[in-house]
Design a protein around this motif. Structure first.
Motif, short mmCIF file in Angstrom:
data_model
loop_
_atom_site.label_atom_id
_atom_site.label_comp_id
_atom_site.label_asym_id
_atom_site.label_seq_id
_atom_site.Cartn_x
_atom_site.Cartn_y
_atom_site.Cartn_z
N UNK A 324 2.40 -4.25 -4.45
CA UNK A 324 1.71 -3.23 -5.43
C UNK A 324 2.54 -1.82 -5.06
N UNK A 325 3.80 -1.89 -4.89
CA UNK A 325 4.58 -0.77 -5.07
C UNK A 325 5.01 -0.25 -3.66
N UNK A 326 4.40 -0.96 -2.67
CA UNK A 326 4.70 -0.60 -1.28
C UNK A 326 5.30 -1.86 -0.42
N UNK A 327 6.34 -1.39 0.30
CA UNK A 327 7.13 -2.34 1.35
C UNK A 327 5.99 -2.79 2.28
N UNK A 328 5.72 -4.17 2.47
CA UNK A 328 4.73 -4.44 3.44
C UNK A 328 5.37 -5.75 4.41
N UNK A 520 10.23 7.34 4.60
CA UNK A 520 10.99 6.64 3.91
C UNK A 520 10.65 5.41 3.41
N UNK A 521 10.38 5.44 2.01
CA UNK A 521 9.64 4.52 1.27
C UNK A 521 10.32 3.08 1.38
N UNK A 577 -7.49 5.32 8.50
CA UNK A 577 -7.83 4.48 7.25
C UNK A 577 -7.68 5.12 6.01
N UNK A 578 -7.80 6.47 6.09
CA UNK A 578 -7.68 7.27 4.72
C UNK A 578 -5.98 7.02 4.48
N UNK A 579 -5.35 7.08 5.49
CA UNK A 579 -3.87 7.33 5.16
C UNK A 579 -3.11 5.75 4.58
N UNK A 580 -4.11 4.87 5.12
CA UNK A 580 -3.81 3.48 4.77
C UNK A 580 -4.19 3.26 3.17
N UNK A 581 -5.29 3.92 2.72
CA UNK A 581 -5.87 3.87 1.31
C UNK A 581 -4.93 4.67 0.25
N UNK A 582 -4.28 5.80 1.04
CA UNK A 582 -3.73 6.66 -0.02
C UNK A 582 -2.17 6.49 -0.10
N UNK A 583 -1.51 6.22 1.24
CA UNK A 583 -0.13 6.15 1.15
C UNK A 583 0.67 4.65 1.67
N UNK A 584 1.32 4.70 2.48
CA UNK A 584 2.05 3.42 2.64
C UNK A 584 1.85 2.96 3.98
#
Length: 642
Positions: A324-328, A520-521, A577-584
Motif C-alpha cells: 500500500x505504498x509503504x516499504x514493509x 527516508x521512504x 499508534x497514530x504515527x503507524x496510522x498516518x506515516x510509514x
C-alpha cells in the motif's frame, strides 16, 4: 596422548591478596573457598544457582551425545600483566575458588573483583570412557576477551573476542586414564588504555548508561567426543516454502559425504545427501511455517562419515516489500509490525551471565505475555540457549553487534578532544568479530535482523564503512534484513530508517527529519528506541552503589508514581499508534526490559521482583499497535497477537 596426569592441585595453595596484587612466587597461602559474594542487588534466583550451574547442553544447534560439562567450581587468581604468560602456574593451586561460568565482577563468581584485566583460571577433569578412540574437543561458550588455553602444561589454543564460541582439539594433550589440568589465561582490557575492542556497554568505571564489566569465562565450558574429521559448524536455513539450505563445515575441509534428515517430532519428513563444505538444498513438503503466533520447530539430524549431530530449524522467510505504498518488513510474505523491548541482558547477581536458564527465560516469557513479538538484543550477544528460547517462544530478535568504546573521548597531540574510534587494525578486528557474530548465530530462526552500529558508537565517519559492512553481512547471510545504523549517524545504508527518541516516538514520519537521521521512504521506517520513562524505587529494588544512585536523575524522565508512569506509557504508545496510522512506521523498540544499575526505566526493576506495567493496559495498547498497522496496510494479514 599424554601418559601422566597432574595431581598437585589439591595440595598446597598459591594465593593472592584480595586487592588483586600478586604474592611472591613461592609464598603459600590457603585457597579461599567459594561462596557467593553479596551483590549490590539480588534476584529470586541468586541463591538457587548452586555450584553446578548451567547443566544444559550449551549449543542446541550442533549437539552431540558424548559430552561432559566442566562448569562448576574452578580456581582463579589475578595476574599482573601479559608477562605472566611466560611462567604459567602449572600444577599449582590458585588463590580463590570461582564459579564457572560467571563474570569475575559479579557476586555469583565468588570474587566480585574490580579491574580484572589479567586472570588465571584452572580446573581438573577426566575423560569419560565413552570418549575412547574419539578426538576430544574442548569448547568455551564465551570468554571475555582473550583466552590462552593450556592443557597438561602445553599450549592448546588462543581465542580473541568476548562474545563468541571457540573450540580446541585437545586430543594429543589429554590423558584418558588420569586427571587432566586445564589452565586458562584471560586478558580483558575492556576500555583500558588505547584498547578499542567490542565491549558493548561495559566500562571499567561504570557511569549511568554504561555498566559494570564482565571479565573471564562467562559462558559454559564442556568437552565432547567426535571423529578426527568432525562437523565444526552447521549453517541451516529453512524458508517458508519448505526449502532447506545447508552447509556442513568440516574439520578437514575435504568434501566428505553428508546426510541430512528433518523430523516433525519423531516422524521423518524430509532428507537429502550432499557434500561437506559445500552448500546444497532440498525441500520438505507441507511444512508448518514458523511465526510468533505458531513457533513451530523441526528437529534435524546431520551425519558426516562417523560424526552425527542434532539440530533444528524453523521454516520462515524474512523479506521486505512495498505494501500500500509503504516499504514493509515481511515474515512469510506478510507484513509484520514488530514491537518489543531493548533487551540488555544484564543481571545484578551475574552481570552478563544469567543466574540460570529459568531466570533468562523468565524475562522472555514476561515480554511475550504482554503481547510483544520481538526483542532487540542490545549490543550484547547471549548464550546460544537464549536464542533457542526465542525460537521456541516465537520472539523475533534484532541482534546488535557490540560496540567498541562507545561515547569516549581523548585529546590528541594538539590538545583537541576527539571521539575514540577504531584505527585501521582495530576496525579490521571489529569486522572479523562481526563476521563471527553472523556466522555463529545465523541458523536461529528467531533472528530477523542484524544491527551493525548503534547511535554512531565506534562508527567511523570517514568513507562511511557501514555500506561495505552491510554488503558483507548480506553476503554472509542473505536471508535477513540489516539495520546498519540504529539511531544515527545515518548515511542511508541498510534496510531500515531507524530513529531513536525517548520523550516521544518519531517513527517513519517526515516531521522529525534531521541531517543525522533523515526521513527516508526508500527504507523501512523503524523506531529503534523510544520510551525510556523512569520511575525511582526503594533501595531494596535498587542497585545499591552510591555512584549509580547519584546518577538516577540522568534518566530521560522520572515519574513520581507507577500510575503516572503507566499514564505516560499509554500516551507514548498512543502517539506511536497514530504515527503507524498516518506515516510509514513498521516497528518499534521500547526502552527497556528491566532497570540496569543506575537506569530505572525498565518494565521491571533490575531484580525482577517488581513489575511497573499495568499489564492489561499494556496488552491493550500493544494490540492497538498491531491493529493500527493492519489498518494502515489495508489488509487483514496481521492476526491478533494476544
Amino acid at each position: 596422548m599424554r601418559l601422566s596426569g597432574l595431581s598437585l592441585l589439591g595440595l598446597a595453595s598459591y594465593a593472592l591478596a584480595t586487592d588483586n596484587t600478586s604474592l611472591p612466587p613461592n609464598e603459600i597461602r590457603q585457597v579461599t573457598p567459594y561462596a557467593v559474594k553479596k551483590p549490590p542487588l539480588t534476584t529470586p534466583w541468586t541463591n538457587k544457582v548452586g555450584t553446578n550451574p548451567w547443566p544444559e547442553y550449551p549449543r542446541p544447534q550442533l549437539k552431540r551425545s558424548a559430552w561432559k560439562n566442566l562448569n562448576g567450581i574452578w580456581q582463579y587468581q589475578n595476574a599482573a600483566d601479559l608477562d605472566a604468560l611466560a611462567s604459567p602456574p602449572f600444577g599449582q593451586p590458585l588463590a580463590h575458588e570461582v564459579l564457572v561460568p560467571s563474570c569475575l565482577e559479579s557476586g555469583l563468581s565468588g570474587i566480585q573483583a574490580n579491574h580484572t584485566l589479567y586472570s588465571w583460571f584452572t580446573t581438573r577433569f577426566t575423560i569419560p570412557e565413552s570418549f575412547d578412540d574419539q578426538n576430544v574437543l574442548l569448547h568455551f561458550g564465551a570468554v571475555d576477551y582473550e583466552a590462552t588455553v593450556f592443557v597438561n602444561g602445553q599450549k592448546a589454543g588462543f581465542h580473541r573476542g568476548g562474545y563468541f564460541h571457540f573450540e580446541v582439539d585437545i586430543t594429543e594433550l589429554v590423558d584418558v586414564d588420569d586427571e587432566n589440568e586445564l589452565l586458562v589465561f584471560v586478558h580483558d582490557p575492556t576500555d583500558d588504555g588505547d584498547h578499542v575492542i567490542p565491549i558493548g556497554k561495559q566500562r571499567l568505571i561504570p557511569a549511568h548508561i554504561f555498566y559494570t564489566p564482565c571479565s573471564g569465562i562467562w559462558q559454559s565450558v564442556w568437552v565432547e567426543a567426535a571423529p578426527a574429521n568432525h562437523i565444526t559448524r552447521l549453517d541451516l536455513d529453512g524458508n517458508m516454502d519448505g526449502d532447506v539450505t545447508v552447509t556442513v563445515h568440516s574439520a578437514t575441509d575435504e568434501g566428505a559425504p553428508v546426510k541430512v534428515k528433518v523430523y516433525d517430532g519423531d516422524k521423518e519428513v524430509g532428507s537429502a545427501e550432499g557434500t561437506s563444505d559445500e552448500s546444497f538444498q532440498f525441500r520438505v513438503d507441507n511444512v508448518q511455517r514458523w511465526s510468533p503466533n505458531a513457533p513451530k520447530l523441526y528437529n534435524v539430524t546431520v551425519t558426516m562419515d562417523d560424526d552425527e549431530v542434532h539440530s533444528y530449524t524453523g521454516f520462515r522467510t524474512i523479506s521486505k516489500s512495498m505494501r500500500s505504498g509503504v516499504l514493509r518488513p515481511q515474515l512469510n510474505g506478510d507484513f509484520i509490525f514488530m514491537f518489543g523491548t531493548l533487551d540488555q541482558g544484564y543481571w545484578p547477581d551475574g552481570l552478563y551471565t544469567p543466574p540460570n536458564q529459568d531466570a533468562m527465560v523468565y524475562d522472555l516469557k514476561f515480554l511475550k505475555g504482554l503481547g510483544m513479538n520481538m526483542v532487540r538484543k542490545h549490543i550484547k550477544v547471549e548464550p546460544a540457549l537464549f536464542y533457542r528460547a526465542c525460537d521456541e517462544l516465537g520472539l523475533l530478535v534484532f541482534q546488535d553487534m557490540p560496540s567498541p568504546r562507545p561515547l569516549q573521548t581523548q585529546k590528541d597531540a594538539h590538545g583537541v578532544t576527539r571521539d575514540i574510534l577504531p584505527n585501521e587494525e582495530q576496525q579490521e578486528e571489529f569486522v572479523r568479530q562481526l563476521e563471527l557474530l553472523v556466522n555463529q548465530f545465523k541458523s536461529y530462526p528467531s533472528i530477523v535482523a542484524w544491527v551493525i552500529y548503534n547511535e554512531g558508537w565506534g562508527q567511523i565517519t570517514k568513507d562511511y564503512p557501514e555500506f561495505a559492512l552491510t554488503d558483507r553481512v548480506k553476503e554472509l547471510d542473505p536471508t535477513r534484513l540489516v539495520d546498519s545504523t540504529s539511531g544515527w549517524i545515518d548515511h542511508r545504508a541498510g534496510d531500515f530508517s531507524d530513529n531513536h527518541h525517548y520523550a516521544n516516538p518519531q517513527c517513519g514520519t517526515p516531521i522529525y527529519s534531521l541531517p543525522s537521521r533523515p526521513h527516508d521512504s526508500s527504507r523501512i521506517g523503524f523506531q529503534g528506541e523510544f520510551g525510556g520513562l523512569g520511575h525511582n524505587v526503594s533501595i531494596e529494588h535498587s542497585w545499591n552503589v552510591q555512584q549509580s544512585i547519584n546518577q538516577i536523575n540522568e534518566t530521560y524522565e522520572l515519574d513520581a508514581t507507577l500510575e503516572v508512569w503507566n499514564d505516560r506509557s499509554h500516551l507514548l504508545l498512543t502517539e506511536l499508534k497514530d504515527q503507524i496510522l498516518k506515516y510509514e512506521c513498521s516497528g518499534a523498540v521500547w526502552t527497556q526490559t528491566t532497570d540496569v544499575e543506575g537506569e530505572v526505566n525498565g518494565l521491571m526493576t533490575y531484580d525482577r521482583r517488581l513489575k511497573r506495567v499495568d499489564e492489561q493496559q499494556w496488552k491493550d495498547d500493544i494490540q492497538a499497535l498491531y491493529d493500527a498497522a493492519a489498518e494502515r496496510a489495508g489488509s487483514t494479514e496481521m492476526k491478533r497477537q494476544l
